[in-house]
Design a protein around this motif. Structure first.
Motif, PDB file in Angstrom:
ATOM      1  N   VAL A  11       1.036  -1.479   0.149  1.00 13.60           N
ATOM      2  CA  VAL A  11      -0.094   0.185   0.504  1.00 13.60           C
ATOM      3  C   VAL A  11       0.846   0.809   0.068  1.00 13.60           C
ATOM      4  N   VAL A  12       1.102   1.842  -1.231  1.00  9.88           N
ATOM      5  CA  VAL A  12       2.032   2.683  -1.358  1.00  9.88           C
ATOM      6  C   VAL A  12       1.572   4.162  -2.140  1.00  9.88           C
ATOM      7  N   GLN A  13       0.361   4.226  -2.808  1.00 10.37           N
ATOM      8  CA  GLN A  13      -0.060   5.141  -3.375  1.00 10.37           C
ATOM      9  C   GLN A  13      -1.214   5.892  -2.884  1.00 10.37           C
ATOM     10  N   GLY A  14      -1.335   6.975  -3.391  1.00 13.19           N
ATOM     11  CA  GLY A  14      -2.616   7.239  -2.176  1.00 13.19           C
ATOM     12  C   GLY A  14      -2.381   7.588  -0.419  1.00 13.19           C
ATOM     13  N   VAL A  15      -1.440   7.118  -0.523  1.00 14.00           N
ATOM     14  CA  VAL A  15      -1.258   7.650   1.223  1.00 14.00           C
ATOM     15  C   VAL A  15      -0.297   8.081   1.585  1.00 14.00           C
ATOM     16  N   ARG A  60      12.043   2.119   5.200  1.00 14.88           N
ATOM     17  CA  ARG A  60      11.638   0.496   6.391  1.00 14.88           C
ATOM     18  C   ARG A  60      10.726   0.517   8.116  1.00 14.88           C
ATOM     19  N   SER A  61      11.495   1.689   7.863  1.00  9.63           N
ATOM     20  CA  SER A  61      11.109   1.666  10.033  1.00  9.63           C
ATOM     21  C   SER A  61      10.284   2.790   9.435  1.00  9.63           C
ATOM     22  N   SER A  62      10.367   4.384   8.666  1.00  9.02           N
ATOM     23  CA  SER A  62      10.035   5.341   9.711  1.00  9.02           C
ATOM     24  C   SER A  62       8.686   5.366   8.110  1.00  9.02           C
ATOM     25  N   HIS A  63       8.062   5.267   7.090  1.00  9.93           N
ATOM     26  CA  HIS A  63       6.470   5.345   6.791  1.00  9.93           C
ATOM     27  C   HIS A  63       5.775   6.218   6.644  1.00  9.93           C
ATOM     28  N   PRO A  64       4.758   6.732   6.002  1.00 12.42           N
ATOM     29  CA  PRO A  64       4.194   6.763   6.291  1.00 12.42           C
ATOM     30  C   PRO A  64       3.182   6.261   7.313  1.00 12.42           C
ATOM     31  N   PRO A  65       1.986   6.621   7.978  1.00 11.54           N
ATOM     32  CA  PRO A  65       1.686   6.095   8.452  1.00 11.54           C
ATOM     33  C   PRO A  65       0.451   4.878   7.887  1.00 11.54           C
ATOM     34  N   LEU A  66      -0.066   5.396   6.646  1.00 10.31           N
ATOM     35  CA  LEU A  66      -1.047   4.467   6.361  1.00 10.31           C
ATOM     36  C   LEU A  66      -0.096   3.693   5.267  1.00 10.31           C
ATOM     37  N   ALA A  67       0.943   3.592   5.044  1.00  8.60           N
ATOM     38  CA  ALA A  67       1.810   3.138   4.371  1.00  8.60           C
ATOM     39  C   ALA A  67       2.227   1.864   4.352  1.00  8.60           C
ATOM     40  N   ARG A 380     -10.305  -3.505  14.939  1.00 10.69           N
ATOM     41  CA  ARG A 380      -9.351  -3.229  13.565  1.00 10.69           C
ATOM     42  C   ARG A 380     -10.783  -2.304  12.181  1.00 10.69           C
ATOM     43  N   ALA A 381     -11.765  -1.012  11.950  1.00 12.20           N
ATOM     44  CA  ALA A 381     -11.756  -0.955  10.777  1.00 12.20           C
ATOM     45  C   ALA A 381     -11.631   0.717  10.317  1.00 12.20           C
ATOM     46  N   ARG A 382     -12.304   1.160  10.340  1.00 10.10           N
ATOM     47  CA  ARG A 382     -12.488   2.536   9.246  1.00 10.10           C
ATOM     48  C   ARG A 382     -10.722   2.801   9.233  1.00 10.10           C
ATOM     49  N   GLY A 383      -9.869   3.236   8.262  1.00 11.12           N
ATOM     50  CA  GLY A 383      -8.566   3.411   8.659  1.00 11.12           C
ATOM     51  C   GLY A 383      -7.660   2.349   8.491  1.00 11.12           C
ATOM     52  N   TYR A 384      -7.656   1.626   8.958  1.00  9.86           N
ATOM     53  CA  TYR A 384      -6.972   0.050   8.795  1.00  9.86           C
ATOM     54  C   TYR A 384      -7.103  -0.659   7.834  1.00  9.86           C
ATOM     55  N   THR A 385      -8.808  -1.291   7.647  1.00  6.49           N
ATOM     56  CA  THR A 385      -9.219  -2.048   6.890  1.00  6.49           C
ATOM     57  C   THR A 385      -8.830  -1.812   5.238  1.00  6.49           C
ATOM     58  N   PRO A 386      -8.120  -2.093   4.041  1.00  4.55           N
ATOM     59  CA  PRO A 386      -7.639  -3.475   4.410  1.00  4.55           C
ATOM     60  C   PRO A 386      -5.941  -3.386   4.389  1.00  4.55           C
ATOM     61  N   LEU A 387      -5.837  -2.555   5.239  1.00  4.01           N
ATOM     62  CA  LEU A 387      -4.084  -2.479   5.515  1.00  4.01           C
ATOM     63  C   LEU A 387      -3.749  -4.134   5.556  1.00  4.01           C
ATOM     64  N   PRO A 388      -2.703  -4.831   5.093  1.00  4.03           N
ATOM     65  CA  PRO A 388      -2.357  -5.760   4.826  1.00  4.03           C
ATOM     66  C   PRO A 388      -1.625  -5.312   6.879  1.00  4.03           C
ATOM     67  N   LEU A 389      -1.455  -7.433   7.069  1.00  2.00           N
ATOM     68  CA  LEU A 389      -0.216  -7.302   7.840  1.00  2.00           C
ATOM     69  C   LEU A 389       0.559  -8.010   7.870  1.00  2.00           C
TER      70      LEU A 389
END
Ligand code: ZN
Ligand code: ZN
Ligand code: FE
Length: 747
Positions: A11-15, A60-67, A380-389
């Motif tokens: 998830v690296v676009q739109g974030v 790897r260690s400090s990317h934007p919160p939603l990436a 875990r819902a809006r804002g997190y979903t569907p970010l992969p773990l």
């Protein structure tokens, strides 16, 4: 000098990823460029090998919160002579051959600062327009119908961009370049205010909505992932009315306020909490009430916390602007899932809401608000979903069906687990429908065809029944083993650990109910090495709703049943004496229920874990004393016996010791008993790593105290942050256990 080309997948676009890369590269004096392609973000770096290495580390260690970076691929690496200091963002590139397995869906993103400035700028063409968004913020997951993420494949397809919007959308240097939900008052979605019968209220919908809320009316408000029920949080009458109409006597309501200043008037916020709550995720944060808060107690009765969130859409900003705080509780009927369609809202909420503030941008996939406590996600819902773990190893393609009450499912793809949003209690037929709909939708969106299924060991969970109906090789996993594995995986542990798993109910391998467990094991197997001494639950499920029955059961066991004087005591004692309809349970939550009921805090509950939450809420945290510990050995297992605890507790009550003190002594007793039990088990096994999981760890006193005592005793303690500690996290554990069995050839 080196010239290195890399591809970043995930998830690296739109974030906000490219601006981040630009900044990072410039701070390291690297030359080169970054660009989006249909599959990934491509980066070229020119500079010394050392600097390129530290770039990759920081990426790897400090990317934007939603990436979420799933994979970094080094495409090429060669020597070069020329120095290059310029780093730029290049035009995006469309690749026709994008593979679905590399496509990810960004979560919904809370309004960014740039959009917020426009919203309140009278000179801006989008001044006070409730649907402002840009490349860095706005709806995503909830409006996406299929991939790749393009306007034509979202619910925005029914709006044709005006000329101005289109030119922004097509201009690479505009901050709305390729912002798929781009809109303005001329061409975009619009608000409408309706009465209960669906009749349109004339005038400005927003102004009228604010006026009605000020008058104490209850409004159903369509937001990003579904409807909220909104009311003025300072108006006790409105709150009482909402409780009455929703048939929800005590369960806390979530709140929303315009900014951190307003929130700080009601709750205590640490710097970390401020950061979390204002991040683009904008979760509800569970925060300690201030003593001088002016909010009515009825918002969260007998609770020391309040759940607050900041506005996350322009509409929410415009609504909250005129209030100190608004109640913003999920728009649904008691246990049903969140409502997200206009017609359904009008039908279902007509006896709850006085008016409906709706809009014409369809929500395709509903999603509730997320909840965090002390930085840990518990819903875990809006804002997190569907970010992969993201994990280290590739997983086979598995569907995990989760548990039941806090249902959620998960799918694996390569080295990631995609956990669904919180859905609700599957025993509700609509929640079960929603569950099945979302499983199909996730499979479709992510292009996953699972080859295995995994579910809970519980024979009557609807998720188990569902899994049995699939035509796939099926593994059934013990509930608490799944809790343990989810915490291990989240913390990158792949070895034998001790798991302290505390929750209410889970089906044990011996057919009794477990829930106060100390397990030893890894992903593929476990042994029960300790537990809280079980107790009969007279009346089964009824005992869970009426904790006084459980208190009576404990007192009966120690011959003090005469201390409980309830109308139905005799009846219940009969059940206990004859051992009918009284299943045995070692559930930790049940011990909390009983102590809470015995102390007179809560004899019957109206929402899950209410008695336990109120016991935590009242505990005087500075109290250091504890009740006597009593650990017994039974066939090599450590049994935590509560008899001497109860005797001391009864004495305390007779001596009129304040309940605040008793409540804390009980918390101390529990955490110290568990930590002593862990020490014994560790001495026998040599294991020094402990994972903590299960719903009881939402209790911050238990979590903090147990972490403290175990750490002091030399243990390395792990707990949940991203994966919910409650049953929503079960699906994650199920997947990793299943994967490990497949690897061993056991499935
Ligand atoms: Zn924005
Ligand atoms: Zn427009
Ligand atoms: Fe559980």
């Amino acid at each position: 000098m080196k010239r290195t080309r890399i591809k970043v997948y995930g998830v690296v676009q739109g974030v906000g990823f490219r601006p981040f890369v630009l900044k990072l590269a410039r701070s390291l004096c690297l030359g080169g460029w970054v660009k989006n392609t249909s599959e990934c973000v491509e980066i070229e770096l020119i500079g010394s090998e050392e600097r390129i290495k530290s770039f990759l580390q920081k990426l790897r260690s400090s990317h934007p919160p939603l990436a979420r970076i799933v994979k970094i691929e080094i495409v090429s690496k060669r020597d070069c002579d020329e120095q290059e200091n310029d780093f730029k963002i290049l035009k995006s590139e469309k690749v026709e051959t994008a593979r679905k397995e590399n496509l990810w869906i960004p979560p919904d993103v809370g309004t960014c600062d740039d959009c917020l400035r426009e919203l309140f700028d009278p000179k801006d063409r989008r001044y006070r327009y409730p649907f402002i968004n840009c490349t860095n913020c706005g709806p995503r997951f909830t409006i996406i119908i299929s991939l790749p993420y393009d306007r034509e494949k979202t619910t925005m397809r029914s709006f044709k961009m005006c000329e101005k919007c289109r030119s922004e959308y097509e201009n690479p240097s505009d901050r709305r370049f390729h912002a798929q939900p781009n809109a303005c008052p001329v061409c975009g979605p619009k608000l409408t205010l309706l009465d209960r019968r669906g009749g349109i209220i004339s005038g400005d919908p927003l102004e009228n909505a604010v006026k009605l809320l000020k008058e104490g009316k209850i409004l159903a408000v369509k937001g990003l992932g579904g409807f909220h029920l909104a009311a003025d949080a300072l108006n006790s009458k409105a709150i009482e009315e909402l409780r009455r109409r929703k048939n929800r006597p005590h369960k806390p309501f979530a709140l929303m306020a315009f900014d951190l200043n307003r929130i700080s008037k009601f709750v205590v916020l640490s710097e970390e909490e401020k950061e979390k709550i204002s991040s683009p995720i904008r979760p509800i944060a569970i925060l300690k009430k201030r003593k001088d808060s002016l909010l009515p107690e009825s918002i969260a009765p007998n609770n020391k916390y309040l759940g607050f969130m900041l506005p996350y859409t322009p509409l929410h900003y415009l609504l909250t602007e005129s209030f100190e705080a608004l109640i913003m509780t999920s728009g649904n009927l008691s246990d049903e899932p969140i409502i997200y369609e206009n017609e359904v809202a009008l039908e279902k909420l007509k006896n709850i809401a006085d008016f409906f503030l709706v809009h014409d941008r369809d929500i395709y996939t509903p999603c509730d608000d997320s909840i965090v406590i002390n930085g840990s996600v518990v819903r875990r819902a809006r804002g997190y979903t569907p970010l992969p773990l993201v994990g280290k190893e590739n997983l086979p393609s598995i569907l995990a069906c989760g548990a039941e009450e806090k249902s959620s499912f998960a799918l694996s793809r390569k080295n990631t687990i995609i956990l669904s949003q919180y859905i609700g209690d599957l025993k509700d037929i609509e929640a079960f429908d929603r569950y099945r709909l979302l499983i199909e939708r996730f499979k479709d969106l992510f292009g996953i065809e699972p080859r295995y299924a995994v579910c809970d060991l519980h024979p009557t969970y609807l998720s188990t029944r569902y899994a049995e109906g699939l035509n796939l090789p099926l593994l059934k996993v013990q509930h608490h083993h799944a809790h343990m594995a989810s915490c291990m995986w989240e913390n990158n542990l792949n070895e034998k650990v001790i798991g302290v798993i505390l929750d209410g109910t889970g089906y044990g391998t011996d057919g009794t109910i477990w829930g106060g467990e100390i397990l030893v094991g890894d992903y593929s197997e476990f042994e029960r090495k300790g537990y809280i001494k079980p107790i009969p639950l007279p009346g089964g499920d009824k005992a869970i709703r009426e904790p006084w029955r459980i208190a009576l059961s404990y007192l009966y066991e120690i011959g003090k049943e005469d201390l409980i004087k309830e109308e139905k005591s005799k009846e219940v004692l009969k059940l206990l004496k004859l051992r009918i309809n009284s299943p045995l349970s070692s559930g930790c939550g049940r011990l909390f229920d009983a102590v809470s009921a015995f102390l007179g805090l809560r004899r019957e509950i109206s929402y899950e874990a209410q008695a336990a939450i109120e016991l935590e809420g009242i505990a005087y945290e500075d109290e250091k004393e504890t009740y006597p510990l009593d650990l017994k050995d039974r066939n090599g297992k450590v049994v935590i016996d509560w008899k001497s605890m109860w005797i001391k507790l009864i004495e305390d009550v007779k001596k009129k010791t304040p309940v605040e003190i008793c409540a804390m002594r009980f918390h101390n007793y529990l955490t110290e008993s568990l930590s002593e039990a862990v020490k014994i088990i560790s001495a026998r096994t040599g294991i020094k790593k402990v994972v903590l999981s299960g719903g009881v760890f939402q209790n911050q006193i238990v979590l903090r105290r147990l972490r403290e005592t175990l750490t002091k005793a030399g243990f390395k303690v792990y707990y949940h942050k991203e994966v919910p500690t409650n049953d929503q996290g079960i699906a994650v554990g199920q997947i990793v256990i299943c994967a490990s069995k497949i690897k061993k050839g056991e499935i």
